[in-house]
Design a protein around this motif. Structure first.
Motif, mmCIF file in Angstrom:
data_model
loop_
_atom_site.group_PDB
_atom_site.id
_atom_site.type_symbol
_atom_site.label_atom_id
_atom_site.label_comp_id
_atom_site.label_asym_id
_atom_site.label_seq_id
_atom_site.Cartn_x
_atom_site.Cartn_y
_atom_site.Cartn_z
ATOM 1 N N ARG A 1 0.848 -1.188 0.000
ATOM 2 C CA ARG A 1 0.000 0.000 0.000
ATOM 3 C C ARG A 1 0.888 1.245 0.000
ATOM 4 O O ARG A 1 1.904 1.300 0.677
ATOM 5 N N GLN B 1 -3.471 5.408 -1.070
ATOM 6 C CA GLN B 1 -4.336 5.987 -0.038
ATOM 7 C C GLN B 1 -3.935 7.449 0.181
ATOM 8 O O GLN B 1 -2.782 7.752 0.451
ATOM 9 N N CYS C 1 3.324 -0.913 4.204
ATOM 10 C CA CYS C 1 3.011 0.303 3.458
ATOM 11 C C CYS C 1 4.282 1.090 3.159
ATOM 12 O O CYS C 1 5.355 0.830 3.722
#
Length: 298
Positions: A7, A37, A118
């Motif tokens: 991510r 994101q 991430c």
């Protein structure tokens, strides 16, 4: 998808710096086949600390409603900056506290720790050490505290510079941190179909070093980096520098390739903020000086 990153998270605040970071983050999301994101940290006004948290609803709290509008504007500017037709569409997350987020950097790091594997992408200003002390730097604090890879995109990066990678520069020293950085650098280089340049700095101007299985120190370091990189269709180049100032030497290589839109990927030893202040940190010096995005891997 990269084995190290699942991510990409980019904090946004509506600034041009954040827009450039969002653009580069969308590039990384595509190259690493990872969802993007968008993150907005929404602190409350200090005057609101006396309010009853339960009453802080947008329809009843004008100040909070205004801050929600600011958050939406930040997301809109980030959406306009990211690569068109990015799939899946970026997720949008607002961080707010029932009291007051005094330290946005800590909120960002805590959120990142809740998201496994991430990579954080942050916009940053070129600040001197004095400037950082006086003005503070969220990106600097995040790099110090984060346990995940962090990419820094500076405020003077144009949208065009942030939207492409033509070469990956990988400083190497044979350490575990450098080899971990090599894994991520290899994923990026293979996906972007670009070459990787290995940069090893030896102090003192002497080529010699410790011998191990008839290999020089530089040869051993390059061999370990190649093994960690894996196959790179774009090619691997080795550059051996004899410099006392490692950070400046690495940045000089980035400037040499500036027309190719380079990106630096390097390990960080994770000394902690105070030890790095005392002993110095090559990675932080590179971040401060580099004319291109820099990713540090702990």
């Amino acid at each position: 998808m990269s084995e190290q990153v699942s991510r990409i998270i980019v904090p946004v605040d509506g600034s041009p710096t954040a827009a450039a970071a969002a653009r580069h983050a969308s590039l990384l999301a595509r190259l690493l086949d990872a969802p993007l994101q968008l993150l907005h940290v929404m602190p409350l006004n200090p005057a609101e600390l006396c309010d009853i948290p339960a009453n802080r609803q947008a329809e009843a709290d004008h100040d909070r409603a205004v801050r929600l509008e600011i958050a939406e504007e930040a997301f809109a500017k980030a959406r306009a900056a990211i690569e068109p037709d990015l799939t899946p569409a970026p997720e949008e997350v607002v961080l707010e506290d029932s009291t007051f987020i005094r330290h946005p950097d800590r909120a960002i790091v805590a959120h990142a720790r809740s998201q496994p594997a991430c990579l954080l992408v942050l916009g940053a200003r070129h600040l001197s050490e004095v400037g950082k002390f006086v003005q503070g730097s969220v990106s600097n604090e995040v790099v110090h505290r984060a346990r995940c890879p962090v990419t820094i995109v500076h405020d003077d990066a144009s949208m065009q510079e942030a939207s492409g990678i033509g070469r990956v520069l990988l400083p190497v020293d044979g350490s575990r941190h450098a080899n971990q950085a090599a894994g991520l650098a290899g994923d990026l280089a293979r996906s972007a179909e670009v070459p990787v340049e290995l940069v090893f700095c030896q102090p003192g101007g002497q080529v010699g070093g410790l011998e191990e299985d008839e290999e020089s120190q530089a040869g051993r370091v390059f061999r370990l980096a190649r093994e960690a990189l894996g196959e790179i269709p774009g090619g691997i180049e080795e550059v051996l520098l004899h410099e006392e100032r490692f950070a400046e030497a690495i940045v000089s290589r980035a400037r040499h390739h500036l027309a190719e839109r380079p990106m630096i990927v390097m390990g960080r030893r994770g000394l902690g903020k105070w030890r790095e202040s005392l002993l110095g940190s090559v990675s932080h010096r590179v971040i401060d000086l580099a004319p291109c995005p820099v990713t540090v891997v702990v």
